[in-house]
Design a protein around this motif. Structure first.
Motif, PDB file in Angstrom:
ATOM      1  N   UNK A 174       7.983  24.721  40.024  1.00 29.04           N
ATOM      2  CA  UNK A 174       7.437  25.861  39.268  1.00 29.04           C
ATOM      3  C   UNK A 174       8.163  26.007  37.936  1.00 29.04           C
ATOM      4  N   UNK A 175       9.481  25.959  37.978  1.00 33.02           N
ATOM      5  CA  UNK A 175      10.286  26.159  36.767  1.00 33.02           C
ATOM      6  C   UNK A 175      10.252  24.937  35.848  1.00 33.02           C
ATOM      7  N   UNK A 176      10.459  23.760  36.414  1.00 30.80           N
ATOM      8  CA  UNK A 176      10.659  22.566  35.601  1.00 30.80           C
ATOM      9  C   UNK A 176       9.374  21.888  35.132  1.00 30.80           C
ATOM     10  N   UNK A 177       8.294  22.016  35.890  1.00 35.11           N
ATOM     11  CA  UNK A 177       7.049  21.341  35.514  1.00 35.11           C
ATOM     12  C   UNK A 177       5.954  22.286  35.065  1.00 35.11           C
ATOM     13  N   UNK A 178       6.043  23.551  35.477  1.00 33.93           N
ATOM     14  CA  UNK A 178       4.992  24.516  35.115  1.00 33.93           C
ATOM     15  C   UNK A 178       5.499  25.568  34.134  1.00 33.93           C
ATOM     16  N   UNK A 179       6.802  25.543  33.839  1.00 31.39           N
ATOM     17  CA  UNK A 179       7.362  26.525  32.916  1.00 31.39           C
ATOM     18  C   UNK A 179       7.353  27.945  33.430  1.00 31.39           C
ATOM     19  N   UNK A 180       7.246  28.097  34.736  1.00 37.10           N
ATOM     20  CA  UNK A 180       7.203  29.435  35.335  1.00 37.10           C
ATOM     21  C   UNK A 180       8.590  30.077  35.307  1.00 37.10           C
ATOM     22  N   UNK A 181       8.594  31.389  35.217  1.00 36.95           N
ATOM     23  CA  UNK A 181       9.819  32.144  35.423  1.00 36.95           C
ATOM     24  C   UNK A 181       9.986  32.249  36.934  1.00 36.95           C
ATOM     25  N   UNK A 182      11.044  31.668  37.461  1.00 40.11           N
ATOM     26  CA  UNK A 182      11.319  31.741  38.896  1.00 40.11           C
ATOM     27  C   UNK A 182      12.500  32.704  39.061  1.00 40.11           C
ATOM     28  N   UNK A 183      12.157  33.937  39.410  1.00 38.03           N
ATOM     29  CA  UNK A 183      13.189  34.966  39.574  1.00 38.03           C
ATOM     30  C   UNK A 183      13.897  34.784  40.895  1.00 38.03           C
ATOM     31  N   UNK A 184      15.222  34.823  40.862  1.00 36.52           N
ATOM     32  CA  UNK A 184      15.991  34.673  42.097  1.00 36.52           C
ATOM     33  C   UNK A 184      16.205  35.993  42.804  1.00 36.52           C
TER      34      UNK A 184
END
Length: 184
Positions: A174-184
Motif C-alpha cells: 500500500x505504502x510503497x507501490x500505491x503511495x497510500x498513507x499507511x497509518x500505524x
C-alpha cells in the motif's frame, strides 16, 4: 460534506466471528473498536461511508472463489451480516443519505459495482479503507482505487487478515507501490 469517504470492506460474521466460515479470528475482532471509531467520526461529520459486502450464492460452480475457499458470505445467511458493533452502528445510521451498502461479487469493491460512479458524483477524491482481508479484498480494492486516481489512507489498525505474512506484505505494498498513507 467533504471530498473523503470511508470504505468498510467485508466486515462480516463469516470473515470475523470466531465461528465464521473464513474467519480472520482474533486479528479481525481486534480491529472492531478502531473501525467503529472511524464510522462514528465519518458519521458525525456526515462524510460518505460505503459498506462493501462480499456476496456469494449457494453451490455456485461458476464463481472463481468456489475453487479457492470454503463457502462463505452466502446470500441470506447470518455469516453475511456485518459483524458485532459494526452491525449495530450500521443499523443505527443506515438511512442517512451519506451511508451506502453495496454488494460485490469479486475481491475488488469497484469490480461490477457502481462504487466509482457514486464516489465521482459526490466529488470524492480521498478514500480511507478499513476491513478484511488486508491481502485479498482490501488489497484489490486499494489497487483499483489507485488506478482510478483516488488518494488512499489505509490505517494498519483498521485492517486484518488470517495470513499475517500476507497482511504485512500488503501494508508495505500500500505504502510503497500505491503511495497510500499507511497509518500505524
Amino acid at each position: 460534506m467533504t471530498n473523503r469517504a470511508l470504505i468498510v470492506v467485508d466486515y462480516s460474521n463469516d470473515f470475523v466471528a470466531p465461528n465464521g466460515a473464513l474467519t480472520c479470528g482474533e486479528a479481525g475482532q481486534a480491529i472492531e473498536p478502531f473501525i467503529v471509531s472511524r464510522i462514528e467520526e465519518y458519521n458525525n461529520s456526515q462524510d460518505t461511508i460505503f459498506f462493501m459486502m462480499d456476496l456469494h450464492y449457494e453451490d455456485d460452480p461458476f464463481h472463481p472463489e468456489s475453487h479457492l475457499f470454503p463457502p462463505h458470505n452466502i446470500e441470506g445467511t447470518l455469516g453475511r451480516e456485518l459483524y458485532g458493533r459494526v452491525n449495530d452502528i450500521y443499523q443505527r445510521i443506515q438511512y442517512n443519505d451519506y451511508v451506502h451498502y453495496l454488494d460485490k461479487t469479486r475481491y475488488d469493491s469497484f469490480s461490477g459495482t457502481p462504487l466509482d460512479l457514486m464516489l465521482r458524483e459526490r466529488g470524492i477524491t480521498e478514500l480511507e479503507i478499513v476491513g478484511v482481508c488486508t491481502d485479498i479484498c482490501v488489497l484489490h480494492t486499494a489497487v483499483s482505487a489507485y488506478n482510478l486516481n483516488y488518494k488512499l489512507t489505509i490505517p494498519a489498525r483498521g485492517v486484518a487478515s488470517f495470513d499475517d505474512n500476507g497482511h504485512q506484505w500488503a501494508l508495505g505494498h500500500f505504502a510503497n507501490s500505491l503511495g497510500a498513507v499507511v497509518e500505524q
